[in-house]
Design a protein around this motif. Structure first.
Motif, PDB file in Angstrom:
ATOM      1  N   ASN A   1       0.840  -1.193   0.000  1.00  0.00           N
ATOM      2  CA  ASN A   1       0.000   0.000   0.000  1.00  0.00           C
ATOM      3  C   ASN A   1       0.881   1.252   0.000  1.00  0.00           C
TER       4      ASN A   1
ATOM      5  N   PHE B   1       3.180  -1.301   3.202  1.00  0.00           N
ATOM      6  CA  PHE B   1       2.808  -2.554   3.867  1.00  0.00           C
ATOM      7  C   PHE B   1       1.989  -3.439   2.927  1.00  0.00           C
TER       8      PHE B   1
ATOM      9  N   LYS C   1      -0.663  -5.137   2.887  1.00  0.00           N
ATOM     10  CA  LYS C   1      -2.018  -5.417   3.371  1.00  0.00           C
ATOM     11  C   LYS C   1      -2.891  -4.208   3.064  1.00  0.00           C
TER      12      LYS C   1
ATOM     13  N   GLN D   1      -6.420  -2.384   7.207  1.00  0.00           N
ATOM     14  CA  GLN D   1      -5.762  -3.234   8.185  1.00  0.00           C
ATOM     15  C   GLN D   1      -4.407  -2.669   8.628  1.00  0.00           C
ATOM     16  N   THR D   2      -4.139  -1.439   8.221  1.00  0.00           N
ATOM     17  CA  THR D   2      -2.869  -0.781   8.548  1.00  0.00           C
ATOM     18  C   THR D   2      -3.134   0.390   9.477  1.00  0.00           C
TER      19      THR D   2
ATOM     20  N   TYR E   1      -7.010   4.213   5.729  1.00  0.00           N
ATOM     21  CA  TYR E   1      -6.141   3.697   6.787  1.00  0.00           C
ATOM     22  C   TYR E   1      -6.821   3.802   8.149  1.00  0.00           C
TER      23      TYR E   1
ATOM     24  N   ASP F   1       1.250   0.275  12.914  1.00  0.00           N
ATOM     25  CA  ASP F   1       2.269  -0.248  12.003  1.00  0.00           C
ATOM     26  C   ASP F   1       3.357   0.778  11.738  1.00  0.00           C
TER      27      ASP F   1
END
Length: 379
Positions: free
Chosen positions: A8, A12, A14, A18-19, A43, A137
């Motif tokens: 992304n 990351f 995912k 999910q971050t 996000y 994250d």
């Protein structure tokens, strides 16, 4: 093994949803745009604002970071964009890690840069650890600087817009911090582009002025702050020439900086004189001709090295250095004395090099920042 998801925008593998990213929100346009943009992209954003000093007393001061008005503005952005926002009381930490050293450095005749210490000791240390405690994250800020991936990991690079570049204030960022940090504005061509994004996201503060002063120094009056923090610090003394002859009296060494010409009260001389040294122990402000301000050699310590090899792995390095935030980098030779100290030879002599200022290292052939250190001896 192939990735289930492409990387992304924050790097990351995912989905943005999910971050989790903690955004350090000062209440200004830059960090607000970062938070709004990441929220718009889906996000899991958590906004955090640090109360660094008594914001009640700061309300009367315009252009201050993290004052009461700024906390309100940051909270409003979070409400409008629909993500949680927290205000953390960091007054004691900020005073111990930044303000006290600022005062003591000035009293010792140095010219400190507290914004660097704030990034190093508060925002990129305590706040970064808080972000990790929140299971984020990464942490994002509104600084104008770029994080790029190189062959050996994350690298620090200058902002696309040289006029907004904040590398001078971020040289002490450690490699492990750089792994965790993100700077979404570093690639933008101008501050106008940031304000356009603010308008795009409907932020009420799109036209809010930039902060100009150090947040705890109203109207740039350093001496008044030092006198308040260290009563009795502004003791009078003599303005002397390089031979020790008394030319005038002063009202406190803290009112003077290396290279200063105005306000010395010694007019009528054939040639102008400048502050060339501060002797705190004798309470002397030493003045001399302009050429005495010129130097080629700059001793630096507390070096944070962001290169690929060990700093002291070679006898000398040909790079560029910036010894004042308002001046462009200049070519120099860096000669390591240890892993954290060095002697810098400027290929072009420079005036007014002052202890307490930063010396930041740049690659001659790219936008990469190699870290830097602190100038530590007067001239």
């Amino acid at each position: 093994m192939p990735l289930d998801h492409p990387l992304n925008s924050l790097g990351f593998a995912k989905p943005p949803s999910q971050t989790r990213v903690v955004v350090a929100m000062s209440g200004g346009v830059d960090s607000s745009v970062v938070a709004a943009q990441l929220a718009e992209e889906g996000y899991d954003v958590v906004g955090v604002t640090l109360q660094l000093y008594d914001h009640g007393a700061a309300l009367a001061k315009k252009g201050a970071c993290c004052a009461g008005r700024d906390i309100h503005d940051a909270r409003r952005v979070a409400e409008d964009m629909g993500f949680p926002h927290y205000v953390l009381d960091y007054e004691n930490t900020f005073r111990e890690a930044v303000i006290d050293e600022f005062a003591d450095s000035y009293l010792a005749g140095a010219t400190p840069v507290p914004c660097i210490r704030c990034n190093e000791r508060v925002k990129f240390k305590d706040l970064l650890e808080t972000a990790k405690d929140l299971d984020a994250d990464c942490m994002a800020t509104g600084h104008y600087i770029q994080r790029k991936m190189g062959a050996r990991g994350a690298e620090l690079h200058c902002a696309e817009d040289a006029n907004r570049d904040q590398s001078y204030f971020l040289f002490s960022t450690k490699p492990e911090q750089l792994d965790y940090l993100r700077f979404p504005l570093g690639h933008l061509p101008s501050k106008d582009a940031t304000r356009e994004l603010a308008r795009k996201y409907g932020l009420a503060l799109a036209d809010k002025p930039d902060s100009q002063d150090i947040c705890f120094v109203p109207n740039g009056n350093y001496a008044a702050v030092i006198e308040k923090l260290r009563p009795g610090a502004a003791e009078p003394g003599d303005i002397v020439d390089t031979d020790g002859s008394v030319l005038a009296q002063h009202r406190g060494v803290i009112h003077y900086t290396i290279g200063q010409r105005r306000g010395l009260g010694i007019g009528g001389l054939a040639d102008p004189l400048y502050v060339v040294k501060l002797d705190v122990d004798k309470k002397h402000v030493i003045v001399g001709p302009k050429e005495m301000l010129t130097t080629r050699t700059v001793p630096v310590r507390e070096i944070n090295w962001l290169g690929d090899d060990a700093f002291d792995a070679v006898a000398e390095r040909h790079i560029s250095v910036k010894i004042r935030s308002t001046k462009p980098p200049m070519e120099a030779i860096v000669r390591p004395l240890s892993a954290t100290t060095a002697e810098i030879e400027l290929l072009t002599p420079e005036e007014g090099v002052a202890p307490g200022q930063a010396c930041v290292f740049y690659d001659n052939d790219s936008s990469r920042i190699f870290g830097g250190g602190w100038i530590w001896r007067g001239y």
